[in-house]
Design a protein around this motif. Structure first.
Motif, PDB file in Angstrom:
ATOM      1  N   GLN A 286      -5.947   8.291  -2.539  1.00 22.78           N
ATOM      2  CA  GLN A 286      -6.181   7.592  -1.277  1.00 22.78           C
ATOM      3  C   GLN A 286      -6.535   8.574  -0.161  1.00 22.78           C
ATOM      4  O   GLN A 286      -7.441   8.313   0.631  1.00 22.78           O
ATOM      5  CB  GLN A 286      -4.948   6.771  -0.892  1.00 22.78           C
ATOM      6  CG  GLN A 286      -4.763   5.557  -1.764  1.00 22.78           C
ATOM      7  CD  GLN A 286      -3.446   4.844  -1.503  1.00 22.78           C
ATOM      8  OE1 GLN A 286      -2.478   5.426  -1.044  1.00 22.78           O
ATOM      9  NE2 GLN A 286      -3.416   3.555  -1.820  1.00 22.78           N
ATOM     10  N   LYS A 287      -5.841   9.715  -0.112  1.00 25.36           N
ATOM     11  CA  LYS A 287      -6.137  10.721   0.911  1.00 25.36           C
ATOM     12  C   LYS A 287      -7.542  11.289   0.700  1.00 25.36           C
ATOM     13  O   LYS A 287      -8.321  11.418   1.648  1.00 25.36           O
ATOM     14  CB  LYS A 287      -5.104  11.848   0.847  1.00 25.36           C
ATOM     15  CG  LYS A 287      -5.325  12.926   1.869  1.00 25.36           C
ATOM     16  CD  LYS A 287      -4.295  14.023   1.753  1.00 25.36           C
ATOM     17  CE  LYS A 287      -4.603  15.142   2.729  1.00 25.36           C
ATOM     18  NZ  LYS A 287      -3.761  16.299   2.535  1.00 25.36           N
ATOM     19  N   ARG A 288      -7.862  11.600  -0.541  1.00 26.42           N
ATOM     20  CA  ARG A 288      -9.192  12.135  -0.855  1.00 26.42           C
ATOM     21  C   ARG A 288     -10.282  11.139  -0.484  1.00 26.42           C
ATOM     22  O   ARG A 288     -11.284  11.498   0.135  1.00 26.42           O
ATOM     23  CB  ARG A 288      -9.268  12.459  -2.347  1.00 26.42           C
ATOM     24  CG  ARG A 288     -10.609  13.031  -2.778  1.00 26.42           C
ATOM     25  CD  ARG A 288     -10.875  12.851  -4.240  1.00 26.42           C
ATOM     26  NE  ARG A 288     -10.960  11.433  -4.550  1.00 26.42           N
ATOM     27  CZ  ARG A 288     -10.841  10.942  -5.772  1.00 26.42           C
ATOM     28  NH1 ARG A 288     -10.577  11.732  -6.786  1.00 26.42           N
ATOM     29  NH2 ARG A 288     -10.947   9.647  -5.990  1.00 26.42           N
ATOM     30  N   ASP A 289     -10.088   9.874  -0.835  1.00 29.46           N
ATOM     31  CA  ASP A 289     -11.088   8.859  -0.539  1.00 29.46           C
ATOM     32  C   ASP A 289     -11.254   8.650   0.960  1.00 29.46           C
ATOM     33  O   ASP A 289     -12.367   8.429   1.444  1.00 29.46           O
ATOM     34  CB  ASP A 289     -10.734   7.542  -1.222  1.00 29.46           C
ATOM     35  CG  ASP A 289     -10.895   7.606  -2.739  1.00 29.46           C
ATOM     36  OD1 ASP A 289     -11.408   8.633  -3.242  1.00 29.46           O
ATOM     37  OD2 ASP A 289     -10.495   6.648  -3.418  1.00 29.46           O
ATOM     38  N   ALA A 290     -10.142   8.724   1.710  1.00 28.27           N
ATOM     39  CA  ALA A 290     -10.227   8.577   3.166  1.00 28.27           C
ATOM     40  C   ALA A 290     -11.027   9.723   3.777  1.00 28.27           C
ATOM     41  O   ALA A 290     -11.849   9.511   4.676  1.00 28.27           O
ATOM     42  CB  ALA A 290      -8.832   8.518   3.769  1.00 28.27           C
ATOM     43  N   GLU A 291     -10.807  10.933   3.284  1.00 26.58           N
ATOM     44  CA  GLU A 291     -11.564  12.087   3.795  1.00 26.58           C
ATOM     45  C   GLU A 291     -13.041  11.971   3.438  1.00 26.58           C
ATOM     46  O   GLU A 291     -13.905  12.282   4.255  1.00 26.58           O
ATOM     47  CB  GLU A 291     -10.972  13.379   3.243  1.00 26.58           C
ATOM     48  CG  GLU A 291      -9.610  13.704   3.828  1.00 26.58           C
ATOM     49  CD  GLU A 291      -8.923  14.870   3.161  1.00 26.58           C
ATOM     50  OE1 GLU A 291      -9.520  15.491   2.251  1.00 26.58           O
ATOM     51  OE2 GLU A 291      -7.788  15.168   3.542  1.00 26.58           O
TER      52      GLU A 291
END
Length: 103
Positions: free
Chosen positions: A56-61
């Protein structure tokens, strides 16, 4: 000779790769108790949650990066518009219209 060597390497590789894996062995003696299975399930659940947070963090970035890419043409057009107004003001100032010099 080379064909025999290659065939032997392929055969050896297939034997090495086909050995049984003991990861989810239902007969594993260390997993016979209910506590051990529950502990194992909790560890797996925790690993899955950590992976979910990472993704989720990677996709948000990545989404931020894609948004910046989509916004670039508009930002470039706005920059060009401001530069054209500034160049016009400079030309007007240099030609004696001093009200443009304050910009």
């Amino acid at each position: 000779m080379n064909a025999r060597l290659l065939a032997g390497a392929i055969a050896l590789g297939s034997i090495a790769l086909s050995t049984p894996v003991l990861a989810d062995d239902p007969n594993d003696p260390s997993m016979r108790s209910r506590q051990a299975r529950e502990r194992d399930a909790a560890i797996i659940r925790q690993l899955n949650l950590e992976q979910l947070r990472y993704v989720q963090k990677r996709d948000a970035e990545q989404a931020k990066g894609w948004q910046a890419t989509r916004d670039y043409p508009n930002q470039l057009a706005e920059h060009e518009k401001r530069m054209a107004a500034w160049r016009h003001a400079v030309r007007m100032c240099e030609s004696g219209h001093y009200e443009y010099c304050a910009r």
